[in-house]
Design a protein around this motif. Structure first.
Motif, short mmCIF file in Angstrom:
data_model
loop_
_atom_site.label_atom_id
_atom_site.label_comp_id
_atom_site.label_asym_id
_atom_site.label_seq_id
_atom_site.Cartn_x
_atom_site.Cartn_y
_atom_site.Cartn_z
N HIS A 445 0.85 -1.19 0.00
CA HIS A 445 0.00 0.00 0.00
C HIS A 445 0.88 1.24 0.00
CE1 HIS A 445 -3.39 -2.61 0.99
NE2 HIS A 445 -2.61 -3.16 1.90
N CYS A 446 0.75 2.04 -1.07
CA CYS A 446 1.53 3.27 -1.16
C CYS A 446 0.55 4.44 -1.07
CB CYS A 446 2.26 3.31 -2.50
SG CYS A 446 2.97 4.92 -2.88
N GLU A 447 0.90 5.43 -0.30
CA GLU A 447 -0.02 6.56 -0.14
C GLU A 447 -0.26 7.27 -1.46
OE1 GLU A 447 0.82 9.38 2.97
OE2 GLU A 447 0.52 7.77 4.46
N LYS A 448 0.79 7.32 -2.29
CA LYS A 448 0.66 8.03 -3.56
C LYS A 448 0.01 7.15 -4.63
CE LYS A 448 4.73 10.32 -3.70
NZ LYS A 448 6.00 10.27 -4.43
N CYS A 449 0.50 5.92 -4.76
CA CYS A 449 0.07 5.08 -5.89
C CYS A 449 -1.05 4.11 -5.56
CB CYS A 449 1.25 4.29 -6.44
SG CYS A 449 2.74 5.26 -6.61
N GLY A 450 -1.45 4.07 -4.32
CA GLY A 450 -2.53 3.15 -3.97
C GLY A 450 -2.00 1.75 -3.70
N SER A 489 9.51 -0.17 0.12
CA SER A 489 9.39 0.92 -0.85
C SER A 489 8.40 0.54 -1.94
CB SER A 489 10.77 1.23 -1.44
OG SER A 489 11.31 0.04 -1.94
N CYS A 490 7.75 1.53 -2.45
CA CYS A 490 6.71 1.31 -3.45
C CYS A 490 7.34 0.83 -4.76
CB CYS A 490 5.96 2.61 -3.68
SG CYS A 490 4.87 2.54 -5.10
N PRO A 491 6.83 -0.25 -5.35
CA PRO A 491 7.40 -0.76 -6.59
C PRO A 491 7.23 0.21 -7.77
CG PRO A 491 5.45 -2.03 -5.95
CD PRO A 491 5.73 -1.07 -4.84
N LYS A 492 6.34 1.21 -7.61
CA LYS A 492 6.10 2.13 -8.73
C LYS A 492 6.88 3.42 -8.56
CE LYS A 492 2.11 3.75 -11.35
NZ LYS A 492 0.64 3.90 -11.20
N CYS A 493 6.69 4.12 -7.41
CA CYS A 493 7.31 5.43 -7.24
C CYS A 493 8.54 5.37 -6.35
CB CYS A 493 6.30 6.43 -6.66
SG CYS A 493 5.92 6.13 -4.93
N GLY A 494 8.80 4.23 -5.73
CA GLY A 494 9.97 4.09 -4.88
C GLY A 494 9.82 4.72 -3.52
ZN ZN Z 1 4.04 4.63 -4.84
#
Ligand code: ZN
Ligand code: ANZ
Length: 856
Positions: A445-450, A489-494
């Motif tokens: 779960h990433c705050e930015k990317c969901g 860490s987020c797999p999309k935005c890091g």
């Molecule tokens: Zn992210």
């Protein structure tokens, strides 16, 4: 002559089979043979090990596998462990040992016990659901489901056990109580949960049941669980108060009864209630809703429960008659079925009838027939749910129910107030547990990317080793408290993000394990394609009927999904299913302490009536119970193996009753089997000694043997192992009177026939008496010569509803129930009876079986 002493040789034959890799399917001994995949439902390795009740299924599948092998098949018969999940975790919590260690110890113990039964599994294929190279692929399947939109998160009321401090799945709430601890105080709390959309597969899961060679009982249970209902959605406009403009949508299977609707009911959780309740009724309604929340779903669904409810003070309007209809709230309507609202027709629905009587609501009869029951004043005595003709229903009067349904649906559609609808009882699968001992759900779960899946190349997401695996007492998994595992860490935005901390339910690993066995060590794919095509689907699946619904449904669902994404080439995992009955034994309960007493505690009194409790003198309650640790009536196989040998235990497991039915374990029943094996032992040795080189069997000996071949083959085919064993017993009693009449070949055939049942003694005599150098299991299953069984064979005509269907040849049965069993289990008869319910069977002894059936 040497005496029969099984302890002296049994173990060494087990070692021999392992060394020879008898069941290793890659072994060159089996090259060129057709495949046969026989699978046991794999065990949860619980701490108490196996009792003789558990053995039954394993012995059954072992006999079947060895029989198939002797018939010339290359038999895949693997074994593994389903050791994630609640039982292992609770067990570990109790003993204070990490589940990883305790389940490993348990596995070692159960593996030893399984080997001791003499079951030969291909141990090179052993799998464990908690091992990372296995659950890597369980997680992989989850991600594929997510990518196809079949895994999603939803705020759900979940069952919270106040005593275990865990969230329980619906199937863990048994009769309103916690299945683990018996606590009745199950609360509903709301929680965001991972769900699997099994409902998308409802139609296929239902339709494909027709293709399966499964017990009709199990198919019926699955059909009921999926629960397809055809009906309609109807919208009832709420009478305007404060200008609210709402419709109450109901699901009904009886649109034909719309003129008999006298009130509507909303489930206590229905979102419209707060909007439409009239101010003066608000307090009472809220109070009712609160009380309803404390009642479990299972409880609410019970037919005989007193009906309760409250009036909202508001009315809706029947869209076809414009009549005012009061809106009620009642807990017999469930929020998660249909629309969570119903149109009540008390004249023709039992629950509505009781409710209307309780609260003095109007009852309008709209279906009439001669069987409607009324009192002297013409009032209905009970809800009439049968067939009939419409009355009191304006333009649909005199139509029959089906005609009326069609007509009403057409009218509703044309007015835009309703439409046809198919509904399923099946719910989406809550695929999350707030527990430690399970597969981590591979999401981030990433705050930015969901919410995002873990990249597949990073699988498996390892379950961290932690100190405290106990439930947290909050609704979060213990994983939530391990900061350096959770933060990632987020797999999309890091950017910084958090891992999902819920784990998968204990059903996950068992939903696809049959697939992994064909290439258990494949590390670049879930399965090796070529091997998958060679081995799957499973030809015979053996296990307890307690898995008739959930496990089998989940496994079918995942298989269909894997088929849809091109991973497997078959749509149904288990072609044939066999459910063995349970082993039961006497049990004694002390009513004072509510304690179960074991045979060890009761000593010589065990088995007797009117036994008193050794602790407090209370008269004990004697009953027949499923063998289990909790009833203190389990029998450990270990001691029995020591005194009688494995073969006797195996035989007794099989002899104690029809494999399909529950059977009773009698402590000295095993002696009869031991005595039979002793007779077999001396017969084979004596017959072999007396048999001169080149000697032919006499006619009498041939008749005995060939009738045995015929009987045993028929009965094994029909899974009637108990009556197959009686045939052996009959044979030996006659044969031992004429040992000189047998030839070497007939003695050999006898041993081959017996070998799947009592493998050790047969292998011992095969080598050390008859002088063979290769395993008996590489021999060929004997075929009977019809010359010798002429008098012993009868032709049975099988009829269905009096019409001739097939002719079966078989040795005559003494007990005609066995004949019916034999006929029902015959391959072609089974096909003919599929999807039919047998109302009764009429037998002309050893001539005709006529099944009177109705379509399901
Ligand atoms: Zn992210
Ligand atoms: C009017 C009616 C008249 C009904 C009648 C039955 C008999 P199945 O699908 O076969 O189980 N129902 C609908 N939703 C419900 C819910 N959420 N909770 C409790 N009951 C619900 O049965 C569908 C029937 O069960 C529906 O048809 C509805 O009552 C009730 F003579 O509508 B019937």
């Amino acid at each position: 002559m040497k005496k029969y002493k099984p302890v002296e040789f049994e173990k060494s034959w087990r070692d021999y089979w392992e060394e020879q890799q008898l069941y290793n399917v890659d072994n060159k001994l089996h090259a060129g043979k057709p495949k046969y995949y026989c699978l046991d439902m794999f065990p949860y390795p619980s701490g108490t090990g196996l009792h003789v009740g558990h053995w039954r299924g394993y012995v059954l599948s072992d006999v079947w596998s060895r029989y198939k092998m002797l018939q010339g098949y290359n038999v895949l018969h693997p074994m593994g462990w389903d050791n994630f999940g609640l039982p292992a975790e609770n067990d570990a919590i109790k003993k204070g040992i990490h589940p990883k260690i305790s389940t490993k110890n348990n596995i070692n113990n159960i593996r030893r016990q399984l080997k001791e039964i003499g079951c030969v599994y291909d141990w090179s294929r052993e799998i464990t659901t908690s091992s990372p190279d296995y659950y890597k692929w369980t997680q992989w399947i989850f991600i594929q489901l997510y990518k196809k939109g079949l895994a999603y998160q939803k705020l759900q009321p979940v069952n919270w056990c106040d005593s275990c401090k865990v969230v329980l799945a619906n199937e863990e709430v048994d009769g309103g109580k916690c299945e683990r601890c018996g606590n009745e105080n199950i609360l509903k709390i709301n929680k965001n949960q991972w769900m699997l959309k099994i409902t998308d597969y409802a139609e296929r899961l239902l339709n494909d049941l027709d293709k399966l060679d499964w017990p009709s009982k199990v198919k019926e249970m699955q059909r009921n669980w999926i629960g397809r209902s055809e009906g309609a959605i109807i919208r009832f406009p709420v009478k305007t108060i404060d200008n609210i403009n709402e419709n109450i949508e109901v699901f009904t299977t009886r649109p034909d009864t719309i003129f008999g609707v006298t009130y509507l009911v909303l489930a206590p959780e229905h979102p419209l209630i707060s909007k439409l309740v009239s101010p003066e009724r608000e307090v009472e309604v809220n109070c009712y809703i609160k009380r309803a929340q404390a009642v479990s779903y299972v409880e609410r669904m019970k037919e005989d429960r007193p009906k309760t409810g409250v009036f909202t003070g508001t009315y809706a309007c029947n869209p076809l008659t414009n009549r005012d209809i009061p809106i009620w709230v009642a807990d017999y309507v469930l929020m998660d079925y249909g629309t969570g609202a119903i149109m009540a027709v008390p004249a023709h629905d039992e629950r509505d009838f009781k409710f209307a009587k309780e609260y003095g609501l109007e009852i309008i009869q709209v279906i009439d027939s001669d069987s409607v029951k009324k009192d002297n004043e013409g009032n209905l005595l009970e809800a009439y749910t049968g067939d009939g003709k419409l009355i009191n229903s304006q333009y649909i009067d005199q139509l029959n129910i089906e005609e009326a349904k069609k007509k009403i649906i057409n009218i509703l559609e044309s007015k835009g107030v309703g439409e046809p609808k198919v509904n399923y009882k099946l719910r989406d699968w809550i695929f999350a547990r707030q527990r430690y001992w399970g597969e981590p759900i591979p999401m981030i779960h990433c705050e930015k990317c969901g919410t995002l899946p873990v990249p597949e190349e990073e699988l498996p997401v390892l379950l961290p080793d932690i100190e405290s695996y106990k439930p947290t007492g909050t609704a979060e998994s213990p994983l939530a408290s391990i900061a350096d595992w959770v933060n990632t860490s987020c797999p999309k935005c890091g950017g910084s993000s958090k891992r999902e901390t819920d784990t998968m339910p204990q059903w996950a690993g068992s939903s696809w394990y049959f697939l992994r066995y064909v290439s258990p060590h494949c590390d670049n794919a879930i399965v090796d394609k070529e091997l998958m095509n060679e081995w799957l689907p499973v030809d015979m699946y053996v296990g307890g009927v307690e898995h008739a619904v959930l496990h089998l449904l989940y496994a079918r669902f995942w298989t269909k999904f894997l088929y849809d994404i091109g991973v497997v080439s078959f749509e149904e995992p288990f072609t044939r299913l066999f459910n063995q009955g349970m082993v039961c034994r006497i049990a004694y309960k002390c009513p004072k302490e509510n304690l179960w007493l074991s045979a060890e505690e009761l000593k010589d009194d065990f088995g007797k009536d009117n036994v008193h409790c050794p602790n407090d003198g209370e008269l004990l309650i004697k009953s027949m119970e499923k063998m289990s640790k909790s009833k203190s009536n389990g029998v450990s196989p270990d001691g029995l193996v020591e005194s009688y040998g494995t073969d006797s235990v195996r035989l007794y497991e099989l002899f104690s009753g029809d494999p399909l039915q529950d059977c009773e374990w009698k402590d000295d029943g095993i002696k009869g089997c031991y005595s039979f094996l002793t007779k077999t032992w001396s017969f084979v040795i004596e017959a072999n000694e007396k048999c001169k080189l080149g000697q032919e069997a006499t006619l009498q000996a041939n008749k005995l043997l060939h009738s045995l071949i015929k009987k045993v083959t028929d009965r094994v085919e029909a899974f009637k192992f108990n009556t197959a064993i009686s045939a052996f017993m009959e044979f030996i009693n006659k044969a031992r009177k004429i040992p000189e009449a047998f030839s070497k070949e007939t003695i050999e055939s006898y041993l081959i026939l017996l070998s799947p049942f009592a493998p050790h003694i047969c292998e011992e005599l095969w080598h050390n008496c008859l002088g063979h150098k290769e395993s008996i299991f590489l021999a060929k299953w004997p075929v009977y010569n019809s010359e010798f069984v002429k008098e012993d064979i009868v032709e049975i005509i099988v009829q269905i509803n009096g019409k001739y269907k097939v002719k079966l040849t078989v040795a005559p049965f003494e007990n005609q129930e066995d004949l019916v069993n034999f006929a029902t289990n015959n391959e072609s008869v089974r096909k003919l009876l599929e999807d039919k319910t047998i109302v009764k069977s009429i037998v002309v002894p050893n001539k005709i079986v006529n099944f009177v059936v109705k379509d399901d």
